[in-house]
Design a protein around this motif. Structure first.
Motif, PDB file in Angstrom:
ATOM      1  N   ASP A 103       0.818  -1.206   0.000  1.00  0.00           N
ATOM      2  CA  ASP A 103       0.000   0.000   0.000  1.00  0.00           C
ATOM      3  C   ASP A 103       0.854   1.259   0.000  1.00  0.00           C
ATOM      4  OD1 ASP A 103      -2.374  -1.464   0.132  1.00  0.00           O
ATOM      5  OD2 ASP A 103      -2.252  -1.592   2.334  1.00  0.00           O
ATOM      6  N   GLU A 104       0.306   2.306  -0.579  1.00  0.00           N
ATOM      7  CA  GLU A 104       0.921   3.630  -0.485  1.00  0.00           C
ATOM      8  C   GLU A 104       0.789   4.136   0.946  1.00  0.00           C
ATOM      9  OE1 GLU A 104      -0.430   7.998  -2.030  1.00  0.00           O
ATOM     10  OE2 GLU A 104      -0.341   6.406  -3.552  1.00  0.00           O
ATOM     11  N   GLN A 105       1.813   4.888   1.408  1.00  0.00           N
ATOM     12  CA  GLN A 105       1.782   5.462   2.745  1.00  0.00           C
ATOM     13  C   GLN A 105       2.129   6.946   2.687  1.00  0.00           C
ATOM     14  OE1 GLN A 105       4.609   2.382   4.365  1.00  0.00           O
ATOM     15  NE2 GLN A 105       3.127   2.331   6.045  1.00  0.00           N
ATOM     16  N   GLU A 106       1.803   7.662   3.756  1.00  0.00           N
ATOM     17  CA  GLU A 106       2.191   9.063   3.884  1.00  0.00           C
ATOM     18  C   GLU A 106       2.902   9.269   5.212  1.00  0.00           C
ATOM     19  OE1 GLU A 106      -0.813  11.964   3.254  1.00  0.00           O
ATOM     20  OE2 GLU A 106      -1.230  11.340   1.181  1.00  0.00           O
ATOM     21  N   PHE A 107       3.976  10.100   5.170  1.00  0.00           N
ATOM     22  CA  PHE A 107       4.717  10.434   6.380  1.00  0.00           C
ATOM     23  C   PHE A 107       5.009  11.928   6.381  1.00  0.00           C
ATOM     24  CE2 PHE A 107       5.851   5.998   5.474  1.00  0.00           C
ATOM     25  CZ  PHE A 107       5.555   5.395   6.694  1.00  0.00           C
ATOM     26  N   PRO A 108       5.101  12.526   7.565  1.00  0.00           N
ATOM     27  CA  PRO A 108       5.423  13.955   7.642  1.00  0.00           C
ATOM     28  C   PRO A 108       6.807  14.256   7.078  1.00  0.00           C
ATOM     29  CG  PRO A 108       4.558  13.143   9.733  1.00  0.00           C
ATOM     30  CD  PRO A 108       4.840  11.945   8.895  1.00  0.00           C
ATOM     31  N   ILE A 109       6.931  15.364   6.389  1.00  0.00           N
ATOM     32  CA  ILE A 109       8.236  15.774   5.867  1.00  0.00           C
ATOM     33  C   ILE A 109       9.240  15.950   7.000  1.00  0.00           C
ATOM     34  CG2 ILE A 109       9.450  17.651   4.649  1.00  0.00           C
ATOM     35  CD1 ILE A 109       6.886  18.073   3.040  1.00  0.00           C
ATOM     36  N   THR A 110       8.757  16.399   8.154  1.00  0.00           N
ATOM     37  CA  THR A 110       9.646  16.635   9.299  1.00  0.00           C
ATOM     38  C   THR A 110      10.207  15.344   9.876  1.00  0.00           C
ATOM     39  OG1 THR A 110       7.701  16.710  10.738  1.00  0.00           O
ATOM     40  CG2 THR A 110       8.571  18.812   9.951  1.00  0.00           C
ATOM     41  N   ASP A 111       9.667  14.182   9.475  1.00  0.00           N
ATOM     42  CA  ASP A 111      10.180  12.892   9.954  1.00  0.00           C
ATOM     43  C   ASP A 111      11.428  12.450   9.194  1.00  0.00           C
ATOM     44  OD1 ASP A 111       8.213  12.755  11.813  1.00  0.00           O
ATOM     45  OD2 ASP A 111       7.243  10.942  11.036  1.00  0.00           O
ATOM     46  N   ILE A 112      11.757  13.148   8.100  1.00  0.00           N
ATOM     47  CA  ILE A 112      12.915  12.754   7.292  1.00  0.00           C
ATOM     48  C   ILE A 112      14.205  13.153   7.992  1.00  0.00           C
ATOM     49  CG2 ILE A 112      14.138  13.138   5.117  1.00  0.00           C
ATOM     50  CD1 ILE A 112      11.445  13.549   3.765  1.00  0.00           C
ATOM     51  N   ILE A 113      15.048  12.157   8.250  1.00  0.00           N
ATOM     52  CA  ILE A 113      16.366  12.404   8.848  1.00  0.00           C
ATOM     53  C   ILE A 113      17.410  12.609   7.749  1.00  0.00           C
ATOM     54  CG2 ILE A 113      18.201  11.402  10.264  1.00  0.00           C
ATOM     55  CD1 ILE A 113      16.009   9.921  11.810  1.00  0.00           C
ATOM     56  N   SER A 114      17.394  11.757   6.755  1.00  0.00           N
ATOM     57  CA  SER A 114      18.272  11.915   5.594  1.00  0.00           C
ATOM     58  C   SER A 114      17.603  11.260   4.393  1.00  0.00           C
ATOM     59  CB  SER A 114      19.663  11.320   5.840  1.00  0.00           C
ATOM     60  OG  SER A 114      19.572   9.965   6.223  1.00  0.00           O
ATOM     61  N   ILE A 115      18.007  11.699   3.210  1.00  0.00           N
ATOM     62  CA  ILE A 115      17.366  11.219   1.991  1.00  0.00           C
ATOM     63  C   ILE A 115      18.409  11.050   0.898  1.00  0.00           C
ATOM     64  CG2 ILE A 115      16.763  13.587   1.294  1.00  0.00           C
ATOM     65  CD1 ILE A 115      14.202  12.375   0.056  1.00  0.00           C
ATOM     66  N   PHE A 116      18.234  10.014   0.081  1.00  0.00           N
ATOM     67  CA  PHE A 116      19.182   9.677  -0.973  1.00  0.00           C
ATOM     68  C   PHE A 116      18.421   9.435  -2.275  1.00  0.00           C
ATOM     69  CE2 PHE A 116      20.838   8.372   3.063  1.00  0.00           C
ATOM     70  CZ  PHE A 116      22.184   8.681   3.034  1.00  0.00           C
ATOM     71  N   GLU A 117      18.908  10.016  -3.339  1.00  0.00           N
ATOM     72  CA  GLU A 117      18.371   9.714  -4.659  1.00  0.00           C
ATOM     73  C   GLU A 117      18.859   8.339  -5.076  1.00  0.00           C
ATOM     74  OE1 GLU A 117      18.424  11.600  -9.197  1.00  0.00           O
ATOM     75  OE2 GLU A 117      19.639  12.494  -7.596  1.00  0.00           O
ATOM     76  N   VAL A 118      17.960   7.491  -5.544  1.00  0.00           N
ATOM     77  CA  VAL A 118      18.342   6.174  -6.061  1.00  0.00           C
ATOM     78  C   VAL A 118      18.664   6.345  -7.537  1.00  0.00           C
ATOM     79  CG1 VAL A 118      17.645   3.786  -6.427  1.00  0.00           C
ATOM     80  CG2 VAL A 118      16.891   5.004  -4.364  1.00  0.00           C
ATOM     81  N   LEU A 119      19.949   6.232  -7.868  1.00  0.00           N
ATOM     82  CA  LEU A 119      20.393   6.494  -9.245  1.00  0.00           C
ATOM     83  C   LEU A 119      20.315   5.263 -10.131  1.00  0.00           C
ATOM     84  CD1 LEU A 119      23.495   8.737  -8.466  1.00  0.00           C
ATOM     85  CD2 LEU A 119      21.183   9.446  -9.060  1.00  0.00           C
ATOM     86  N   GLY A 120      20.170   4.090  -9.527  1.00  0.00           N
ATOM     87  CA  GLY A 120      20.067   2.879 -10.311  1.00  0.00           C
ATOM     88  C   GLY A 120      20.261   1.655  -9.448  1.00  0.00           C
ATOM     89  N   GLY A 121      20.098   0.504 -10.057  1.00  0.00           N
ATOM     90  CA  GLY A 121      20.283  -0.737  -9.330  1.00  0.00           C
ATOM     91  C   GLY A 121      20.801  -1.826 -10.252  1.00  0.00           C
ATOM     92  N   VAL A 122      21.468  -2.791  -9.649  1.00  0.00           N
ATOM     93  CA  VAL A 122      21.971  -3.935 -10.401  1.00  0.00           C
ATOM     94  C   VAL A 122      21.679  -5.199  -9.600  1.00  0.00           C
ATOM     95  CG1 VAL A 122      23.805  -2.704 -11.599  1.00  0.00           C
ATOM     96  CG2 VAL A 122      24.274  -3.700  -9.371  1.00  0.00           C
ATOM     97  N   ALA A 123      21.511  -6.327 -10.302  1.00  0.00           N
ATOM     98  CA  ALA A 123      21.293  -7.591  -9.623  1.00  0.00           C
ATOM     99  C   ALA A 123      22.576  -7.984  -8.892  1.00  0.00           C
ATOM    100  CB  ALA A 123      20.902  -8.659 -10.632  1.00  0.00           C
ATOM    101  N   LYS A 124      22.424  -8.582  -7.725  1.00  0.00           N
ATOM    102  CA  LYS A 124      23.595  -8.955  -6.939  1.00  0.00           C
ATOM    103  C   LYS A 124      24.237 -10.176  -7.576  1.00  0.00           C
ATOM    104  CE  LYS A 124      25.129  -9.377  -2.183  1.00  0.00           C
ATOM    105  NZ  LYS A 124      24.727  -9.318  -0.761  1.00  0.00           N
ATOM    106  N   PHE A 125      25.514  -9.998  -7.938  1.00  0.00           N
ATOM    107  CA  PHE A 125      26.198 -11.081  -8.634  1.00  0.00           C
ATOM    108  C   PHE A 125      27.505 -11.456  -7.968  1.00  0.00           C
ATOM    109  CE2 PHE A 125      29.043  -7.914 -10.391  1.00  0.00           C
ATOM    110  CZ  PHE A 125      28.247  -6.794 -10.550  1.00  0.00           C
ATOM    111  N   PHE A 126      27.690 -11.096  -6.695  1.00  0.00           N
ATOM    112  CA  PHE A 126      28.899 -11.536  -5.972  1.00  0.00           C
ATOM    113  C   PHE A 126      28.539 -11.729  -4.513  1.00  0.00           C
ATOM    114  CE2 PHE A 126      28.961  -6.917  -6.315  1.00  0.00           C
ATOM    115  CZ  PHE A 126      29.064  -6.522  -4.997  1.00  0.00           C
TER     116      PHE A 126
END
Length: 224
Positions: free
Chosen positions: A201-224
């Motif tokens: 389900d979609e959720q909502e949280f207060p903006i003030t609850d954010i401690i730190s935030i990271f842009e997800v630039l991409g992902g790869v399958a784990k191969f090691f």
């Protein structure tokens, strides 16, 4: 009666010295690290959270020097050698971003912010030069785009940098999550939207609850 005047903390003074030595302006530092804006100009102490953000931003700084002013400003060559030599069978050059074999939902923040913890290896993938750190992700809420136990590349940013509709890894007061961020009808909230909306389900949280935030630039399958 003489008024007590609070002095700027040693840690703040040392952070300013480091930035000056690198030719980095305070504005650039605040924008790129997520550290509280204007904090270096205030005559008071500095929070653990802001110290952690600085250490993540400046991995070459000598933590002992930062806290006490003693020793060299930067880590010694032996420290750097230890970091590189501790990497067993790296899949790529150590010019890439550090990879921590931890889950974002678990121990990522401790590993990323603790400069005594060495990454398992460094990963370099052409086109992902903006990645600051790689870690694991668990769960199925972002499938099929990001799978369970994939590796995700992150870059720390600020709340005001959020581009709605993109995927972010967010450390909240109550949890850590990777979701698409969208506007809420309540301007004090953000919507956290899964891709796998049949099971999550979609959720909502207060903006003030954010401690730190990271842009997800991409992902790869784990191969090691």
């Amino acid at each position: 009666m003489q008024e007590n005047k609070q002095e700027k903390s040693l840690v703040k003074r040392n952070i300013s010295l480091y930035l000056s030595s690198k030719g980095i302006t305070p504005y650039e530092f605040y924008k790129e690290s997520g550290t509280t804006r204007g904090i270096l100009g205030q005559n008071n102490g500095i929070s653990e959270d802001n110290i952690s953000r600085f250490l993540a931003y400046a991995p070459d700084v000598n933590v002992g020097w930062l806290l006490t002013g003693e020793g060299n400003m930067l880590k010694s060559e032996s420290d750097t050698h230890e970091l590189v030599s501790s990497t067993e069978q790296p899949i790529s050059s150590n010019e890439g971003a550090p990879y921590y074999d931890v889950e974002f939902q678990g121990g990522f923040t401790d590993s990323f912010n603790d400069q005594t913890i060495y990454p398992d290896r460094h990963i370099y993938i052409p086109g992902f030069e903006r990645v600051q750190v790689w870690c694991n992700i668990s769960g199925h809420s972002m499938e099929p785009r990001i799978g369970h136990q994939d590796i995700i590349g992150l870059r720390q940013c600020l709340v005001q940098d959020i581009q709605f509709g993109k995927i972010y890894a967010v450390v909240l007061k109550s949890k850590r999550t990777v979701k698409i961020l969208r506007k809420s009808n309540n301007p004090q909230m953000l919507r956290y939207v899964p891709i796998n909306d049949k099971e999550f389900d979609e959720q909502e949280f207060p903006i003030t609850d954010i401690i730190s935030i990271f842009e997800v630039l991409g992902g790869v399958a784990k191969f090691f």
